[in-house]
Design a protein around this motif. Structure first.
Motif, short mmCIF file in Angstrom:
data_model
loop_
_atom_site.label_atom_id
_atom_site.label_comp_id
_atom_site.label_asym_id
_atom_site.label_seq_id
_atom_site.Cartn_x
_atom_site.Cartn_y
_atom_site.Cartn_z
N UNK A 30 0.85 -1.19 0.00
CA UNK A 30 0.00 0.00 0.00
C UNK A 30 0.89 1.23 0.00
N UNK A 31 0.68 2.10 -0.97
CA UNK A 31 1.46 3.34 -1.03
C UNK A 31 0.75 4.43 -0.26
N UNK A 32 1.47 5.01 0.68
CA UNK A 32 0.90 6.08 1.50
C UNK A 32 1.72 7.34 1.34
N UNK A 33 1.03 8.44 1.20
CA UNK A 33 1.71 9.73 1.09
C UNK A 33 1.53 10.51 2.39
N UNK A 34 2.59 11.07 2.88
CA UNK A 34 2.51 11.88 4.09
C UNK A 34 2.82 13.33 3.74
N UNK A 35 2.11 14.23 4.37
CA UNK A 35 2.36 15.65 4.14
C UNK A 35 2.46 16.35 5.49
N UNK A 36 3.11 17.47 5.51
CA UNK A 36 3.23 18.23 6.75
C UNK A 36 3.34 19.70 6.43
N UNK A 37 3.00 20.49 7.41
CA UNK A 37 3.02 21.94 7.26
C UNK A 37 4.24 22.50 7.98
N UNK A 38 5.00 23.33 7.28
CA UNK A 38 6.15 23.97 7.89
C UNK A 38 5.65 25.11 8.77
N UNK A 39 6.00 25.06 10.06
CA UNK A 39 5.45 26.03 11.02
C UNK A 39 6.48 27.03 11.52
N UNK A 40 7.74 26.77 11.30
CA UNK A 40 8.79 27.67 11.80
C UNK A 40 9.85 27.86 10.72
N UNK A 41 10.86 28.69 11.04
CA UNK A 41 11.97 28.85 10.10
C UNK A 41 13.02 27.75 10.27
N UNK A 42 12.68 26.74 11.07
CA UNK A 42 13.60 25.62 11.28
C UNK A 42 13.90 24.86 10.01
N UNK A 43 12.93 24.78 9.10
CA UNK A 43 13.13 24.02 7.85
C UNK A 43 14.27 24.62 7.04
N UNK A 44 14.23 25.93 6.84
CA UNK A 44 15.31 26.58 6.09
C UNK A 44 16.64 26.51 6.82
N UNK A 45 16.61 26.61 8.15
CA UNK A 45 17.85 26.50 8.92
C UNK A 45 18.43 25.08 8.79
N UNK A 46 17.56 24.11 8.76
CA UNK A 46 18.02 22.73 8.60
C UNK A 46 18.66 22.50 7.25
N UNK A 47 18.07 23.05 6.21
CA UNK A 47 18.65 22.94 4.87
C UNK A 47 20.03 23.58 4.84
N UNK A 48 20.15 24.74 5.46
CA UNK A 48 21.44 25.45 5.44
C UNK A 48 22.50 24.70 6.22
N UNK A 49 22.09 24.02 7.29
CA UNK A 49 23.06 23.32 8.14
C UNK A 49 23.57 22.06 7.49
#
Length: 214
Positions: free
Chosen positions: A195-214
């Motif tokens: 069974x293929x399941x797709x997960x989605x999430x909402x970015x709530x903080x600037x942590x996502x961009x900080x994580x990419x940069x790190x």
């Protein structure tokens, strides 16, 4: 020390250099060399085994548990899946639990476990380090950071594989043969299909961009 042990030692040193180097260029170069060695090693083993001979390793299935709950383990599962696919394995999520099953040859599963353990640990370490200075929504920031960092790692791992396939006919041939054998093995473990399941999430903080940069 055997050839395999020597290669493993070099890979561990390169990953350690990548994880503890403040110079992004040097860290990226070390990580790329480690991945290249892993791919080269698999090619060497495939040559020794004689692709398709009776001496090949038998495919097996092993569980991989995450140090997280059902919500926060999803970024780890995505990272594990990509690492597995790039090392001639596959993963299947265990329903209702923070676990995945890794399917592949024992030597490749070992590689997947080592890389996943290392990268997940490093991403968590960086997230812990950056979250200390966050004053509000710390848990959300930490999770977003991990998602951003793992997404960047996934993109770079895929880029490295594409480049390896571009410059090496042997690599392209191995991918074709291994993918066919892996599909057959997965079908043997799961004859009714997956069974293929797709997960989605909402970015709530600037942590996502900080994580990419790190």
């Amino acid at each position: 020390m055997t050839t395999t042990e020597t290669i493993a030692h070099r890979i561990r040193k390169l990953l350690a250099l990548a994880g503890n180097n403040p110079n992004e260029s040097e860290a990226t170069c070390a990580a790329a060399k480690a991945q290249a060695l892993l791919l080269e090693h698999n090619l060497s083993m495939a040559t020794i085994e004689g692709l398709g001979s009776d001496h090949e390793e038998v495919y097996k299935q092993e569980e991989y548990g995450y140090d997280a709950n059902q919500r926060t383990h999803l970024w780890q599962a995505s990272l594990l899946h990509v690492i597995a696919k790039l090392n001639f394995c596959n993963t299947v999520g265990v329903s209702g639990r923070a676990k995945s099953a890794i399917i592949g040859k024992p030597s490749n599963i070992e590689t997947v476990r080592y890389m996943a353990d290392y990268l997940i640990r490093e991403i968590k370490r960086l997230a812990d380090q950056e979250t200390r200075s966050v004053l509000s929504a710390r848990a959300a920031y930490h999770l977003d950071f991990c998602r951003g960092a793992s997404g960047r790692v996934i993109a770079r791992l895929r880029e490295q594989r594409l480049e390896a396939e571009r410059v090496s006919a042997n690599c392209r041939a191995l991918v074709v043969v291994s993918d066919a054998a892996l599909r057959k093995a997965v079908a043997g473990f799961y004859p009714l299909g997956l069974c293929k399941r797709r997960s989605s999430y909402r970015i709530r903080t600037n942590g996502y961009g900080d994580g990419q940069a790190a």
